[in-house]
Design a protein around this motif. Structure first.
Motif, mmCIF file in Angstrom:
data_model
loop_
_atom_site.group_PDB
_atom_site.id
_atom_site.type_symbol
_atom_site.label_atom_id
_atom_site.label_comp_id
_atom_site.label_asym_id
_atom_site.label_seq_id
_atom_site.Cartn_x
_atom_site.Cartn_y
_atom_site.Cartn_z
ATOM 1 N N THR A 126 0.818 -1.210 0.000
ATOM 2 C CA THR A 126 0.000 0.000 0.000
ATOM 3 C C THR A 126 0.852 1.260 0.000
ATOM 4 N N THR A 127 1.944 1.235 0.737
ATOM 5 C CA THR A 127 2.806 2.413 0.792
ATOM 6 C C THR A 127 3.440 2.690 -0.565
ATOM 7 N N SER A 128 3.991 1.662 -1.201
ATOM 8 C CA SER A 128 4.662 1.883 -2.478
ATOM 9 C C SER A 128 3.672 2.287 -3.566
ATOM 10 N N ILE A 129 2.497 1.684 -3.569
ATOM 11 C CA ILE A 129 1.496 2.046 -4.585
ATOM 12 C C ILE A 129 1.020 3.478 -4.370
ATOM 13 N N THR A 130 0.806 3.869 -3.124
ATOM 14 C CA THR A 130 0.384 5.239 -2.831
ATOM 15 C C THR A 130 1.447 6.237 -3.278
ATOM 16 N N LEU A 131 2.707 5.944 -2.974
ATOM 17 C CA LEU A 131 3.789 6.840 -3.395
ATOM 18 C C LEU A 131 3.889 6.923 -4.921
ATOM 19 N N ARG A 132 3.762 5.781 -5.589
ATOM 20 C CA ARG A 132 3.821 5.784 -7.055
ATOM 21 C C ARG A 132 2.719 6.637 -7.654
ATOM 22 N N LEU A 135 3.405 10.303 -7.077
ATOM 23 C CA LEU A 135 4.430 10.814 -7.995
ATOM 24 C C LEU A 135 3.893 10.955 -9.415
ATOM 25 N N LEU A 136 3.053 10.012 -9.833
ATOM 26 C CA LEU A 136 2.449 10.124 -11.167
ATOM 27 C C LEU A 136 1.560 11.358 -11.270
ATOM 28 N N ILE A 137 0.806 11.639 -10.221
ATOM 29 C CA ILE A 137 -0.050 12.833 -10.220
ATOM 30 C C ILE A 137 0.816 14.087 -10.303
ATOM 31 N N LEU A 138 1.916 14.101 -9.550
ATOM 32 C CA LEU A 138 2.806 15.262 -9.594
ATOM 33 C C LEU A 138 3.465 15.413 -10.962
ATOM 34 N N ILE A 144 1.102 21.656 -9.537
ATOM 35 C CA ILE A 144 0.797 21.393 -8.128
ATOM 36 C C ILE A 144 2.063 21.538 -7.292
ATOM 37 N N ALA A 145 3.120 20.897 -7.733
ATOM 38 C CA ALA A 145 4.380 20.941 -6.991
ATOM 39 C C ALA A 145 5.002 22.328 -7.042
ATOM 40 N N GLY A 146 4.820 23.032 -8.153
ATOM 41 C CA GLY A 146 5.444 24.330 -8.324
ATOM 42 C C GLY A 146 4.668 25.477 -7.717
ATOM 43 N N ASN A 147 3.423 25.256 -7.379
ATOM 44 C CA ASN A 147 2.587 26.320 -6.855
ATOM 45 C C ASN A 147 2.827 26.473 -5.354
ATOM 46 N N LYS A 152 -6.422 27.770 -2.810
ATOM 47 C CA LYS A 152 -7.375 26.703 -2.481
ATOM 48 C C LYS A 152 -7.329 25.565 -3.483
ATOM 49 N N GLU A 153 -7.170 25.849 -4.772
ATOM 50 C CA GLU A 153 -7.175 24.815 -5.808
ATOM 51 C C GLU A 153 -6.009 23.862 -5.629
ATOM 52 N N SER A 154 -4.816 24.387 -5.365
ATOM 53 C CA SER A 154 -3.656 23.497 -5.230
ATOM 54 C C SER A 154 -3.752 22.650 -3.975
ATOM 55 N N ARG A 155 -4.323 23.191 -2.918
ATOM 56 C CA ARG A 155 -4.477 22.398 -1.693
ATOM 57 C C ARG A 155 -5.458 21.252 -1.906
ATOM 58 N N LEU A 156 -6.495 21.475 -2.698
ATOM 59 C CA LEU A 156 -7.473 20.439 -2.959
ATOM 60 C C LEU A 156 -6.868 19.307 -3.791
ATOM 61 N N LEU A 157 -6.032 19.644 -4.747
ATOM 62 C CA LEU A 157 -5.439 18.614 -5.595
ATOM 63 C C LEU A 157 -4.460 17.741 -4.830
ATOM 64 N N ILE A 158 -3.791 18.315 -3.873
ATOM 65 C CA ILE A 158 -2.796 17.541 -3.104
ATOM 66 C C ILE A 158 -3.541 16.652 -2.161
#
Length: 158
Positions: A126-132, A135-138, A144-147, A152-158
């Motif tokens: 579960t940990t590795s899949i969640t991290l993967r 990272l794919l979303i980022l 998201i990472a650069g903002n 409010k929008e960037s906080r919701l996406l994270i």
């Protein structure tokens, strides 16, 4: 490796062949669980047990995981110091010794093997899949990472 240190009392070197094999088996099982045959097995286990397909590899990999955990449990039994438990396995072995006279005890070697395996697979999988996926979303949404404004929008996406 954090999960390994809690369960097995030791971290594996990232180049360790046993550790690499376990991670490879874990990844293979994650892929195999998405196959149609594995999904059908969930609905028709009695029938699918006798049919060939990639779901059969899941069983073989499960046996390899079980061999690994049983081997570590045997090592722990030989080097156990009841006054100084090193990890989950030692604590469980101590409890097994306490419950030795209880015929209804759930503290058995088989239960220890299954529980150890469940903790290892659940913790690492579960940990590795969640991290993967994180990272794919980022990667897909680098804004998201650069903002850094914290809108409010960037906080919701994270």
């Amino acid at each position: 490796n954090i999960i390994c240190s809690i369960i097995f009392g030791d971290r594996f070197d990232y180049e360790d062949k046993k550790f690499i094999t376990l991670i490879d088996l874990l990844n293979e099982n994650n892929d195999l669980q998405c196959t149609v045959q594995a999904q059908l097995y969930n609905f028709f286990p009695t029938v699918m047990e006798y049919l060939p397909g990639p779901h059969q590899k899941l069983f073989k990999n499960g046996e390899k995981f079980d061999e690994f955990t049983v081997g570590i449990i045997k090592e722990h039994q030989q080097t156990l110091d009841p006054s100084c438990p090193r990890d989950f396995i030692d604590a469980f072995l101590n409890k097994m010794e306490e419950e030795k006279g209880n015929s209804h005890s759930e503290f058995t070697t088989e239960t220890l093997s299954r529980t150890t395996l469940d903790l290892f697979l659940a913790g690492t999988g579960t940990t590795s899949i969640t991290l993967r996926h994180g990272l794919l979303i980022l990667q897909k949404y680098p804004e998201i990472a650069g903002n850094r404004k914290g809108n409010k929008e960037s906080r919701l996406l994270i």
